[in-house]
Write a protein that holds these residues in place. Structure first.
Motif, PDB file in Angstrom:
ATOM      1  N   SER A   1       0.855  -1.187   0.000  1.00  0.00           N
ATOM      2  CA  SER A   1       0.000   0.000   0.000  1.00  0.00           C
ATOM      3  C   SER A   1       0.889   1.234   0.000  1.00  0.00           C
ATOM      4  O   SER A   1       1.889   1.294   0.712  1.00  0.00           O
ATOM      5  CB  SER A   1      -0.891   0.016   1.253  1.00  0.00           C
ATOM      6  OG  SER A   1      -1.682  -1.143   1.311  1.00  0.00           O
ATOM      7  N   LYS A   2       0.527   2.217  -0.797  1.00  0.00           N
ATOM      8  CA  LYS A   2       1.289   3.459  -0.839  1.00  0.00           C
ATOM      9  C   LYS A   2       0.570   4.522  -0.022  1.00  0.00           C
ATOM     10  O   LYS A   2      -0.660   4.537   0.052  1.00  0.00           O
ATOM     11  CB  LYS A   2       1.463   3.914  -2.285  1.00  0.00           C
ATOM     12  CG  LYS A   2       2.321   2.953  -3.109  1.00  0.00           C
ATOM     13  CD  LYS A   2       2.549   3.472  -4.511  1.00  0.00           C
ATOM     14  CE  LYS A   2       3.434   2.522  -5.298  1.00  0.00           C
ATOM     15  NZ  LYS A   2       3.668   2.993  -6.691  1.00  0.00           N
ATOM     16  N   VAL A   3       1.340   5.391   0.575  1.00  0.00           N
ATOM     17  CA  VAL A   3       0.775   6.411   1.457  1.00  0.00           C
ATOM     18  C   VAL A   3       1.010   7.798   0.864  1.00  0.00           C
ATOM     19  O   VAL A   3       2.131   8.141   0.487  1.00  0.00           O
ATOM     20  CB  VAL A   3       1.400   6.346   2.867  1.00  0.00           C
ATOM     21  CG1 VAL A   3       0.680   7.318   3.798  1.00  0.00           C
ATOM     22  CG2 VAL A   3       1.344   4.932   3.419  1.00  0.00           C
ATOM     23  N   ASP A   4      -0.055   8.557   0.767  1.00  0.00           N
ATOM     24  CA  ASP A   4       0.030   9.945   0.289  1.00  0.00           C
ATOM     25  C   ASP A   4      -0.443  10.845   1.432  1.00  0.00           C
ATOM     26  O   ASP A   4      -1.592  10.759   1.866  1.00  0.00           O
ATOM     27  CB  ASP A   4      -0.856  10.116  -0.946  1.00  0.00           C
ATOM     28  CG  ASP A   4      -0.755  11.515  -1.520  1.00  0.00           C
ATOM     29  OD1 ASP A   4       0.234  12.203  -1.232  1.00  0.00           O
ATOM     30  OD2 ASP A   4      -1.681  11.929  -2.248  1.00  0.00           O
ATOM     31  N   ILE A   5       0.454  11.705   1.926  1.00  0.00           N
ATOM     32  CA  ILE A   5       0.147  12.548   3.085  1.00  0.00           C
ATOM     33  C   ILE A   5       0.150  14.025   2.700  1.00  0.00           C
ATOM     34  O   ILE A   5       1.090  14.513   2.063  1.00  0.00           O
ATOM     35  CB  ILE A   5       1.169  12.315   4.215  1.00  0.00           C
ATOM     36  CG1 ILE A   5       1.152  10.841   4.650  1.00  0.00           C
ATOM     37  CG2 ILE A   5       0.871  13.207   5.405  1.00  0.00           C
ATOM     38  CD1 ILE A   5       2.188  10.514   5.709  1.00  0.00           C
ATOM     39  N   SER A   6      -0.926  14.696   3.070  1.00  0.00           N
ATOM     40  CA  SER A   6      -0.987  16.148   2.911  1.00  0.00           C
ATOM     41  C   SER A   6      -1.158  16.753   4.302  1.00  0.00           C
ATOM     42  O   SER A   6      -1.131  16.045   5.305  1.00  0.00           O
ATOM     43  CB  SER A   6      -2.157  16.535   1.996  1.00  0.00           C
ATOM     44  OG  SER A   6      -3.388  16.182   2.578  1.00  0.00           O
ATOM     45  N   SER A   7      -1.348  18.050   4.367  1.00  0.00           N
ATOM     46  CA  SER A   7      -1.430  18.720   5.668  1.00  0.00           C
ATOM     47  C   SER A   7      -2.670  18.329   6.469  1.00  0.00           C
ATOM     48  O   SER A   7      -2.680  18.414   7.701  1.00  0.00           O
ATOM     49  CB  SER A   7      -1.421  20.241   5.477  1.00  0.00           C
ATOM     50  OG  SER A   7      -2.527  20.643   4.672  1.00  0.00           O
ATOM     51  N   ASP A   8      -3.725  17.894   5.782  1.00  0.00           N
ATOM     52  CA  ASP A   8      -4.966  17.585   6.505  1.00  0.00           C
ATOM     53  C   ASP A   8      -5.563  16.214   6.164  1.00  0.00           C
ATOM     54  O   ASP A   8      -6.613  15.856   6.667  1.00  0.00           O
ATOM     55  CB  ASP A   8      -6.023  18.661   6.219  1.00  0.00           C
ATOM     56  CG  ASP A   8      -6.369  18.747   4.739  1.00  0.00           C
ATOM     57  OD1 ASP A   8      -5.656  18.127   3.916  1.00  0.00           O
ATOM     58  OD2 ASP A   8      -7.351  19.432   4.401  1.00  0.00           O
TER      59      ASP A   8
ATOM     60  N   GLY B   1      -7.661   0.141   0.227  1.00  0.00           N
ATOM     61  CA  GLY B   1      -7.129   1.449   0.586  1.00  0.00           C
ATOM     62  C   GLY B   1      -8.248   2.382   1.053  1.00  0.00           C
ATOM     63  O   GLY B   1      -9.432   2.108   0.852  1.00  0.00           O
ATOM     64  N   PHE B   2      -7.884   3.489   1.648  1.00  0.00           N
ATOM     65  CA  PHE B   2      -8.878   4.419   2.172  1.00  0.00           C
ATOM     66  C   PHE B   2      -8.221   5.774   2.435  1.00  0.00           C
ATOM     67  O   PHE B   2      -7.008   5.913   2.387  1.00  0.00           O
ATOM     68  CB  PHE B   2      -9.483   3.881   3.486  1.00  0.00           C
ATOM     69  CG  PHE B   2      -8.479   3.738   4.601  1.00  0.00           C
ATOM     70  CD1 PHE B   2      -8.328   4.727   5.561  1.00  0.00           C
ATOM     71  CD2 PHE B   2      -7.669   2.614   4.680  1.00  0.00           C
ATOM     72  CE1 PHE B   2      -7.404   4.598   6.587  1.00  0.00           C
ATOM     73  CE2 PHE B   2      -6.735   2.465   5.701  1.00  0.00           C
ATOM     74  CZ  PHE B   2      -6.604   3.463   6.654  1.00  0.00           C
ATOM     75  N   GLU B   3      -9.061   6.756   2.704  1.00  0.00           N
ATOM     76  CA  GLU B   3      -8.587   8.090   3.075  1.00  0.00           C
ATOM     77  C   GLU B   3      -9.136   8.455   4.450  1.00  0.00           C
ATOM     78  O   GLU B   3     -10.211   7.988   4.842  1.00  0.00           O
ATOM     79  CB  GLU B   3      -9.065   9.134   2.059  1.00  0.00           C
ATOM     80  CG  GLU B   3      -8.450   8.992   0.682  1.00  0.00           C
ATOM     81  CD  GLU B   3      -8.867  10.133  -0.239  1.00  0.00           C
ATOM     82  OE1 GLU B   3      -9.206  11.215   0.291  1.00  0.00           O
ATOM     83  OE2 GLU B   3      -8.861   9.935  -1.451  1.00  0.00           O
ATOM     84  N   MET B   4      -8.406   9.290   5.155  1.00  0.00           N
ATOM     85  CA  MET B   4      -8.888   9.763   6.453  1.00  0.00           C
ATOM     86  C   MET B   4      -8.370  11.178   6.694  1.00  0.00           C
ATOM     87  O   MET B   4      -7.303  11.567   6.202  1.00  0.00           O
ATOM     88  CB  MET B   4      -8.433   8.828   7.576  1.00  0.00           C
ATOM     89  CG  MET B   4      -6.926   8.754   7.762  1.00  0.00           C
ATOM     90  SD  MET B   4      -6.443   7.584   9.050  1.00  0.00           S
ATOM     91  CE  MET B   4      -7.266   8.270  10.470  1.00  0.00           C
ATOM     92  N   ASN B   5      -9.147  11.944   7.443  1.00  0.00           N
ATOM     93  CA  ASN B   5      -8.731  13.290   7.812  1.00  0.00           C
ATOM     94  C   ASN B   5      -7.829  13.234   9.037  1.00  0.00           C
ATOM     95  O   ASN B   5      -8.060  12.439   9.954  1.00  0.00           O
ATOM     96  CB  ASN B   5      -9.950  14.163   8.118  1.00  0.00           C
ATOM     97  CG  ASN B   5     -10.829  14.380   6.897  1.00  0.00           C
ATOM     98  OD1 ASN B   5     -10.328  14.555   5.786  1.00  0.00           O
ATOM     99  ND2 ASN B   5     -12.132  14.352   7.103  1.00  0.00           N
TER     100      ASN B   5
END
Length: 240
Positions: free
Chosen positions: A133-140, A149-153
């Motif tokens: 699994s690849k991880v993409d991190i932004s500020s929020d 896979g999934f997204e979370m705040n």
């Protein structure tokens, strides 16, 4: 109850009843000229394929719970591939005896093409499941790509920690599981229903607790990669 196992089992059983009620769906038979169709025992063929596919579907469900009950979890978690590949191969190849036509070259090609397609689908599923699994991190926001896979705040995170221990996995409810790789939703002792993205047996495990008490457990094949993700998330939480 494992949703994936039940779905696949019922799907195979459903396909079995479908080919019996609509024999024209059987690969090879539907493209035969009418004069050759007369030499095919379509009643016997459709009945045989129905019974074979039903047995495959039941074997997936029963085999999964049987091997899980006796403690052979690795076999239980791989039961779909173990049953479908040889099962479909046996059914399709042995069903050719219902074709009395002398020239079976085209039929044979279609048969092996079908088996190849099934093999590619199953192998493709395992390759996709084992892909990191690849991880993409932004500020929020944090996004995990790949199967399940999934997204979370970031604002949804209550606590994050590294742990050397993982509660016992009681049951897979909806996910991919093969060997050390476990992705999707599982029921864990003490934690209850949790989301896992576990790629290996390498310690530590990254445990993310959300505001609603949901647990997300992640690790990678590299200890450094797991610790690096922990550092990134900790920094985001401190700055939110």
């Amino acid at each position: 109850m494992d949703i994936l196992i039940i779905i696949v089992g019922l799907f195979m059983i459903g396909i079995g009843f479908l080919v019996k009620s609509s024999p024209s769906l059987i690969a090879g038979y539907n493209t035969m000229p009418e004069d050759k169709k007369k030499n095919v025992d379509i009643v016997g063929l459709s009945t045989y394929m129905r019974n074979g596919l039903i047995i495959i579907g039941l074997s997936i469900v029963v085999g999964y719970y049987l091997f899980k009950w006796i403690g052979l979890t690795v076999i239980a978690e791989s039961i779909i591939g173990i049953v479908i590949l040889p099962g479909v191969a046996i059914v399709v190849i042995s069903s050719q005896r219902f074709d009395k036509n002398k020239d079976k070259t085209k039929r044979a090609k279609l048969t092996y093409s079908f088996l190849g397609l099934v093999a590619v689908c199953v192998i493709g599923l395992f390759i996709y499941g084992y892909s990191p699994s690849k991880v993409d991190i932004s500020s929020d926001r944090i996004k995990f790509s790949g199967i399940y896979g999934f997204e979370m705040n970031v604002s949804d995170i209550d606590h994050v920690e590294l742990s050397e221990d993982l509660p016992e996995i009681k049951m897979r409810t909806n996910g991919f599981s093969s060997g050390a790789v476990r992705k999707g939703f599982f029921k864990l002792d003490k934690f209850g229903k949790s989301r896992l993205l576990i790629h290996s047996n390498r310690l530590p495990y990254l445990i993310i607790t959300k505001n609603n008490s949901e647990k997300i457990i992640v690790n990678f094949k590299s200890e450094t990669e797991t610790e690096k993700l922990f550092g990134y998330i900790t920094a985001l939480i401190d700055n939110k």
